[in-house]
Design an enzyme around this catalytic site. Sequence first.
Site, PDB file in Angstrom:
ATOM      1  N   TYR A 183       0.814  -1.209   0.000  1.00 46.42           N
ATOM      2  CA  TYR A 183       0.000   0.000   0.000  1.00 46.42           C
ATOM      3  C   TYR A 183       0.852   1.265   0.000  1.00 46.42           C
ATOM      4  CZ  TYR A 183      -4.042  -2.938   1.163  1.00 46.42           C
ATOM      5  OH  TYR A 183      -5.038  -3.876   1.137  1.00 46.42           O
ATOM      6  N   LYS A 234       3.717 -15.345   2.236  1.00 48.07           N
ATOM      7  CA  LYS A 234       3.730 -16.092   0.968  1.00 48.07           C
ATOM      8  C   LYS A 234       5.187 -16.334   0.589  1.00 48.07           C
ATOM      9  CE  LYS A 234       1.379 -18.019  -2.433  1.00 48.07           C
ATOM     10  NZ  LYS A 234       0.666 -19.293  -2.174  1.00 48.07           N
ATOM     11  N   ASP A 266      -2.757 -18.289   1.506  1.00 46.23           N
ATOM     12  CA  ASP A 266      -3.895 -18.978   0.911  1.00 46.23           C
ATOM     13  C   ASP A 266      -4.407 -20.084   1.825  1.00 46.23           C
ATOM     14  OD1 ASP A 266      -1.431 -20.137   0.465  1.00 46.23           O
ATOM     15  OD2 ASP A 266      -1.817 -20.730  -1.608  1.00 46.23           O
ATOM     16  N   ASP A 290      -5.250  -6.976   5.813  1.00 52.94           N
ATOM     17  CA  ASP A 290      -6.476  -6.307   5.391  1.00 52.94           C
ATOM     18  C   ASP A 290      -7.532  -7.342   5.013  1.00 52.94           C
ATOM     19  OD1 ASP A 290      -8.333  -4.478   4.537  1.00 52.94           O
ATOM     20  OD2 ASP A 290      -7.138  -3.674   2.893  1.00 52.94           O
ATOM     21  N   ASP A 294     -10.801  -9.018   7.682  1.00 54.50           N
ATOM     22  CA  ASP A 294     -12.194  -8.908   7.260  1.00 54.50           C
ATOM     23  C   ASP A 294     -12.847 -10.286   7.183  1.00 54.50           C
ATOM     24  OD1 ASP A 294     -12.114  -6.198   7.167  1.00 54.50           O
ATOM     25  OD2 ASP A 294     -12.251  -6.000   4.992  1.00 54.50           O
TER      26      ASP A 294
END
Length: 409
Positions: A183, A234, A266, A290, A294
């Site tokens: 970001y 990852k 994942d 993020d 959620d």
Amino acid sequence: MAALHAHPRPLRTLTPTLTPRRFGPPRRPRTVRCNASAEPPRRSYSVTLLPGDGIGPEVVSVAKDVLSLAGSHEGIEFRFSEMPIGGAALDLTGVPLPEETLAAAKESDAVLLGAIGGYKWDSNEKHLKPETGLLQLRAGLGVFANLRPATVLPQLIDASTLKKEVAEGVDLMVVRELTGGIYFGKPRGFGTNHEGEEIGFNTEVYSVSEIDRIARVAFEVARKRRGKVCSVDKANVLEASMLWRKRVTYVGLEFPDVQLSHMYVDNAAMQLIRNPKQFDTIVTNNIFGDILSDEASMLTGSIGMLPSASISESGPGLFEPIHGSAPDIAGQDKANPLATVLSAAMLLRYGFGEENAAKRIETAVIETLNRGFRTGDIHSYGTTLVGCKRMGEEVLRSVDSEKLVSAAH
């Protein structure tokens, strides 16, 4: 309830020998001296309110009242100032984060945010989007660690979309790195490839110091919970994740009492649905955090129930519900204010070290749910459907309840 009550002292009280200058001690409360020697001095704090857009003003109004009442029971006074941010600031000043708003936030002891964004500003250029104001605020305050609890309360077990046996007993905390990663990484932008086709690009980048400090926060959080950290990355594909895993492993050596595991993002996304009770504290980077936080929020049945705290090494923290601005129900008295109320409790705990006041609010929320009051997002057969204002009134009634005195101390 474990996630709500698991932290008896503010996170800034980290072990000095392991983490020099990490957070530092809680700010010394400003006091107002009383003439009556029998009464202890009252503690006073300044809080900047950023209602923002959509349902933000409605839920912040409720949380402000709850903060004030809970504080009055615990010898705490608040000085509130309200400033614009997001779309509201765009309409008022032409920018999503006015200089005056950031200055007020930096000068306060803590910041309570409602929500930002809405359909009205969706077509704005990036630098004029409400969300840009939030990113600028996080960077300006230096709040690098985002704490997002996800607890399935027994009163709301039927609200979860998962089977009861899967959802029951879930109590986890996502520790998300907030000011680095893709970001904020550079270079970023738009360009043209060798075939003349337009491209967009972003950079995922982390430094050793950024990884080490968020890892230490996660290990400290886990120490106050069940002593388990799962680091999500990852590392089988991304170099930034390879460094992430290396550094988290290294920092973990400082915490031999905390069990560390690693998981690819994942697989973590799948395991959150398959067996969420395996997780205690999850630490991960900005973009993975993020998404996963959620996802974790929906284990509880409603994103309208979940608070968050964003903390820095020094200076005021930023406390906000994780739900959006919900422009489709704004101004209709349908919003669930409990996530913002619980964010106010996190503000008391992590911002000021006021554990008793934080517990009083959390216990009041549970008591209100026990009495059967529900907003539309968590309503079920046999409970009482109420709006945002009525829910706030019922929480205030619970805060005032004599039975909370012993529960909060």
